[in-house]
Design a protein around this motif. Structure first.
Motif, PDB file in Angstrom:
ATOM      1  N   UNK A 102     -33.192 -31.530   8.677  1.00 16.48           N
ATOM      2  CA  UNK A 102     -32.779 -30.173   9.077  1.00 16.48           C
ATOM      3  C   UNK A 102     -33.100 -29.932  10.550  1.00 16.48           C
ATOM      4  N   UNK A 103     -32.221 -29.211  11.243  1.00 15.57           N
ATOM      5  CA  UNK A 103     -32.418 -28.953  12.666  1.00 15.57           C
ATOM      6  C   UNK A 103     -33.714 -28.183  12.903  1.00 15.57           C
ATOM      7  N   UNK A 104     -34.542 -28.733  13.800  1.00 12.48           N
ATOM      8  CA  UNK A 104     -35.825 -28.122  14.121  1.00 12.48           C
ATOM      9  C   UNK A 104     -36.046 -28.202  15.627  1.00 12.48           C
ATOM     10  N   UNK A 105     -36.709 -27.190  16.184  1.00  8.78           N
ATOM     11  CA  UNK A 105     -37.039 -27.257  17.603  1.00  8.78           C
ATOM     12  C   UNK A 105     -38.055 -28.358  17.866  1.00  8.78           C
ATOM     13  N   UNK A 106     -38.931 -28.589  16.888  1.00  9.06           N
ATOM     14  CA  UNK A 106     -39.870 -29.704  16.949  1.00  9.06           C
ATOM     15  C   UNK A 106     -39.893 -30.367  15.578  1.00  9.06           C
ATOM     16  N   UNK A 107     -39.503 -31.625  15.523  1.00  7.54           N
ATOM     17  CA  UNK A 107     -39.445 -32.339  14.252  1.00  7.54           C
ATOM     18  C   UNK A 107     -40.835 -32.433  13.645  1.00  7.54           C
ATOM     19  N   UNK A 108     -40.949 -32.095  12.373  1.00  7.73           N
ATOM     20  CA  UNK A 108     -42.238 -32.107  11.680  1.00  7.73           C
ATOM     21  C   UNK A 108     -42.820 -33.518  11.626  1.00  7.73           C
ATOM     22  N   UNK A 109     -44.141 -33.594  11.694  1.00  6.21           N
ATOM     23  CA  UNK A 109     -44.824 -34.887  11.611  1.00  6.21           C
ATOM     24  C   UNK A 109     -45.372 -35.160  10.212  1.00  6.21           C
ATOM     25  N   UNK A 110     -44.902 -34.429   9.195  1.00  6.40           N
ATOM     26  CA  UNK A 110     -45.441 -34.606   7.845  1.00  6.40           C
ATOM     27  C   UNK A 110     -44.997 -35.927   7.221  1.00  6.40           C
ATOM     28  N   UNK A 111     -43.839 -36.460   7.641  1.00  2.00           N
ATOM     29  CA  UNK A 111     -43.398 -37.745   7.113  1.00  2.00           C
ATOM     30  C   UNK A 111     -44.123 -38.887   7.818  1.00  2.00           C
ATOM     31  N   UNK A 112     -44.304 -39.994   7.100  1.00  2.00           N
ATOM     32  CA  UNK A 112     -44.992 -41.148   7.662  1.00  2.00           C
ATOM     33  C   UNK A 112     -44.168 -41.805   8.769  1.00  2.00           C
ATOM     34  N   UNK A 113     -42.847 -41.777   8.626  1.00  2.00           N
ATOM     35  CA  UNK A 113     -41.974 -42.432   9.594  1.00  2.00           C
ATOM     36  C   UNK A 113     -40.957 -41.445  10.168  1.00  2.00           C
ATOM     37  N   UNK A 114     -40.741 -41.564  11.465  1.00  2.00           N
ATOM     38  CA  UNK A 114     -39.628 -40.876  12.108  1.00  2.00           C
ATOM     39  C   UNK A 114     -38.619 -41.953  12.463  1.00  2.00           C
TER      40      UNK A 114
END
Length: 252
Positions: free
Chosen positions: A142-154
């Motif tokens: 989902x479009x975010x101003x700052x991508x969440x870091x909750x996932x282990x991998x980006x």
């Protein structure tokens, strides 16, 4: 005389906080502009966000970030203003962001595709996964101003960026084009051959060929290459700048 110089590096946006860029500083472009500051030359200067800039109020500056912004700026300038020379020293990204995903979205997409298709061989499975990765419309977070870091991998999926240098002579056929080619730890023969290929492919008049392993501060080995081979050799940024100045002023 009108001269267009590009310098520094492009920067590709991931989100409002993160960007992908390169190590280009724009120092060589700055030196080239400085070498011409006392000459009867109007300089248009396109630069990346981190580039060091020449201190000359007469220069017309254009700041860009992405390859797309570079493309649009150069197209606008080259289709509205007549340039005697284009010195394209900017380090332009070969790739731009297609989509940002994570391991969960990617795994679900591949699993769903395999379940729907039921591939019968490894070859079919490989082709299926490859096509899934190429079709990124369902992989974006989902479009975010700052991508969440909750996932282990980006997971960043990059697509080919437009080759701006290939368009320069299309936008302005009569300009003289000096392109730049940077390779890493190759022989001089390979460096020259690649430069000649770039001349043909991009309709360049000259290529300044250099190897990253021979660049250290102001020390900068550069080969000015034309269709006939090596025209000049340089050993510092100032020598390169002075050599290109002489080329521009003696080949009007």
């Amino acid at each position: 005389m009108n001269l267009l110089i590009t310098a520094g590096g492009t920067s590709e946006k991931i989100d409002d906080v993160r960007h992908l860029t390169n190590h280009a500083t724009g120092t060589l472009g700055k030196e080239i502009a400085h070498s011409l500051e006392k000459d009867d030359v109007t300089i248009y200067y396109i630069h990346g966000p981190q580039a060091v800039l020449p201190k000359n109020k007469e220069i017309k500056f254009f700041s860009i970030h992405s390859v797309q912004e570079l493309y649009q700026t150069m197209e606008e300038l080259l289709t509205t203003i007549s340039f005697d020379y284009v010195i394209h020293s900017m380090a332009v990204s070969d790739y731009e962001l297609d989509t940002a995903s994570n391991e969960e979205l990617l795994a679900k997409k591949i699993a769903q595709t395999i379940e729907d298709t039921q591939p019968k061989s490894q070859e079919t499975l490989v082709e299926l996964i490859k096509n899934t990765l190429m079709d990124t419309k369902d992989l974006s977070q989902p479009t975010q101003k700052k991508i969440s870091s909750k996932n282990e991998k980006l997971i960043l999926i990059m697509g080919k960026a437009p080759k701006v240098i290939t368009k320069i002579k299309e936008w302005q056929p009569n300009t003289k084009l000096i392109g730049f080619k940077l390779l890493v730890d190759v022989s001089e023969e390979e460096l020259v051959n690649v430069a000649k290929e770039s001349i043909i492919k991009n309709q360049a008049d000259w290529i300044l060929a250099n190897d990253l392993t021979t660049i250290n501060g102001d020390n900068h080995i550069g080969l000015l290459v034309s269709n006939s081979g090596i025209n000049q050799r340089f050993s510092t940024k100032k020598e390169i700048a002075q050599g290109l100045r002489n080329l521009v002023l003696t080949n009007k």
